[in-house]
Design a protein around this motif. Structure first.
Motif, PDB file in Angstrom:
ATOM      1  N   HIS A  50      -6.286   3.421  -3.073  1.00 64.45           N
ATOM      2  CA  HIS A  50      -5.066   4.420  -2.409  1.00 64.45           C
ATOM      3  C   HIS A  50      -4.453   4.993  -3.501  1.00 64.45           C
ATOM      4  CE1 HIS A  50      -2.045   1.428  -3.343  1.00 64.45           C
ATOM      5  NE2 HIS A  50      -2.940   0.534  -3.142  1.00 64.45           N
ATOM      6  N   GLY A  91      -3.731   0.849  -6.959  1.00 66.21           N
ATOM      7  CA  GLY A  91      -4.235   1.772  -5.881  1.00 66.21           C
ATOM      8  C   GLY A  91      -5.110   2.798  -6.782  1.00 66.21           C
ATOM      9  N   GLU A 150      -1.590   3.143   2.088  1.00 68.49           N
ATOM     10  CA  GLU A 150      -1.994   1.624   2.020  1.00 68.49           C
ATOM     11  C   GLU A 150      -0.778   0.881   1.955  1.00 68.49           C
ATOM     12  OE1 GLU A 150      -3.195  -2.254   0.139  1.00 68.49           O
ATOM     13  OE2 GLU A 150      -1.638  -0.650  -0.497  1.00 68.49           O
ATOM     14  N   GLU A 151       0.321   1.246   1.197  1.00 64.37           N
ATOM     15  CA  GLU A 151       1.474   0.338   0.822  1.00 64.37           C
ATOM     16  C   GLU A 151       2.368   0.042   2.225  1.00 64.37           C
ATOM     17  OE1 GLU A 151       1.798  -1.203  -1.469  1.00 64.37           O
ATOM     18  OE2 GLU A 151       0.957  -0.005  -3.311  1.00 64.37           O
ATOM     19  N   GLN A 180      -2.279  -8.006  -9.719  1.00 66.08           N
ATOM     20  CA  GLN A 180      -0.949  -8.005  -9.016  1.00 66.08           C
ATOM     21  C   GLN A 180      -0.359  -9.308  -9.073  1.00 66.08           C
ATOM     22  OE1 GLN A 180      -2.028  -5.439  -5.510  1.00 66.08           O
ATOM     23  NE2 GLN A 180      -0.111  -4.900  -5.787  1.00 66.08           N
TER      24      GLN A 180
END
Ligand SMILES: [Zn+2]
Length: 425
Positions: free
Chosen positions: A92, A104, A137-138, A202
């Motif tokens: 994304h 992303g 996506e977020e 992440q």
């Protein structure tokens, strides 16, 4: 090309880093420490400018670019054999409000780098190769997160997604139309032959363990609940302990129980109370009410259900002991996703063959790949996040790790795209 020995074919890492930088300049923001991040909330003008740039690169590479009704973009490079389903990669390009440059974006731009590498060498794979980016996506502006890939995979009706109202009162459908990204192609979309997503970890694990490549085995299941404890507020000096119905005491028991439970269950179980409110929240009053949230995660569905059950039993015992009423409300529930063993093995073999230390690990965060896993054999490649920082302008992945991840992605995509069936490593 599949059986040539690495590193005969490698990506141009600096070109990939340059593209990451160029995309990051759209909606650029500065962090507190002077770091540079990006803010491109889904379907805003900045998201549109980011999309325009990536789509322009897709056209430059001669890809067949298709936009679906939810704004998911799939760019395809033809294969040697017409009619075969493509091997797909992607991620994304929307960000959270104070996002970094890699989350992303890396997965999408690495896909383009793979395409450009094959172009440069004049190689055509048996199956088509597709590079996709999925809308929202977020989930920072419109819930749920992973919306585009969820609808693409048939997990949410497109009408429902289009009607979703965001934090600023506008709908996904109206914003898609406004920025010119409501395309003609249907969503849900066609199933690819396989899906592989490169993403930053992440989290801190790869860096801590000195691994360059994360071989992602699946995505943790998530269980969110809100727990409300109703007791009786009363005088802190005059109320005997035995006569109290203390909501704070009950909440504290829940918090400490969860840490014990996660430690005892071991494996990948984690448990978090991230929010805890007491009422009336005064120094000399026994709390009459407590509201807290519980976040349980595990890679194993049975174990996750077991943890939920143990919590339920604890709540009953605490309610009884403290003389309080405890109610629960489900906020979210996602089952764990296990990725395809064959592609997991391919990722690991590519990392090893290219001389990168690797580590198998589950993803603690959600990703588009978990939605695509409903449609096709799927796996992910992680690269280290410096100090585990993400969703922050300070998010950073070393250039050499970006390049390593893209080279592993390249090799896995080639293996998948040059075989009729998913091959053994
Ligand atoms: Zn992401």
């Amino acid at each position: 090309v599949a059986d040539q020995q690495a590193p005969a074919i490698t990506v141009d890492g600096s070109r990939l880093v340059d593209r990451l930088e160029a995309l990051a300049e759209i909606g650029a923001i500065e962090g507190h420490d002077g770091s540079r991040g990006s803010s491109r909330l889904a379907l805003t003008d900045d998201d549109r400018r980011g999309r325009d740039l990536v789509v322009a690169w897709m056209h430059d590479l001669g890809l067949d670019v298709q936009v679906d009704v939810l704004g998911n973009v799939v760019a395809t490079r033809a294969g040697r054999e017409p009619g075969l389903a493509p091997v797909m990669t992607g991620s994304h390009i929307d960000t959270v409000r104070s996002g970094g440059r890699f989350d992303g974006n890396l997965g999408v731009l690495a896909g383009l780098e793979v395409v450009e590498t094959l172009d440069r060498l004049g190689l055509t794979t048996l199956r088509p190769l597709a590079v996709a980016f999925f809308t929202n996506e977020e989930g920072a502006r419109f819930a749920p997160d992973m919306m585009g890939s969820l609808v693409y995979a048939g997990g949410l009706a497109v009408e429902e997604a289009l009607g979703t109202v965001g934090i600023d009162g506008v709908t996904v459908g109206s914003e898609l139309a406004r920025i010119g990204y409501q395309g003609p192609h249907p969503c849900p979309g066609p199933a690819p032959h396989a899906f592989v997503e490169l993403h930053i970890e992440q989290g801190p694990v790869l860096e801590q363990e000195g691994a360059t490549i994360g071989v992602v085995t699946g995505v943790q299941g998530i269980s969110w609940q809100e727990i409300t404890v109703t007791g009786e507020s009363n005088h802190a000096g005059t109320t005997p302990l035995a006569l109290r119905h203390d909501a704070a005491q009950a909440a504290a028991e829940i918090v400490t129980f969860l840490r014990r439970l996660a430690t005892e269950l071991g494996g990948h179980q984690v448990a978090t109370v991230g929010r805890l409110e007491l009422h009336p929240n005064l120094v000399n009053v026994v709390a009459g009410k407590a509201v807290l949230t519980v976040d349980l995660r595990n890679t194993d569905e049975a174990a996750l259900q077991g943890a939920e059950h143990r919590l339920e039993e604890l709540l009953e015992a605490v309610a009884e002991r403290e003389g309080v009423v405890i109610s629960t409300r489900r906020l979210a529930r996602f089952e764990p996703v296990a990725f395809d063993e064959r592609i997991i093995d391919l990722v690991e073999a590519a990392a090893t063959g290219q001389g990168h230390p690797s580590l198998r690990l589950p993803s603690g965060a959600g990703h588009d790949a978990q939605m695509l896993a409903r449609l096709a054999p799927t796996a992910m490649v992680f690269v280290p996040s410096h100090r585990g920082i993400s969703h922050n302008p300070a998010e950073h992945t070393e250039g050499e790790h970006v390049e390593a991840g893209a080279n592993v992605l390249l090799e896995v995509l080639l293996r998948l795209a040059d075989h009729e069936e998913v091959p053994e490593p």
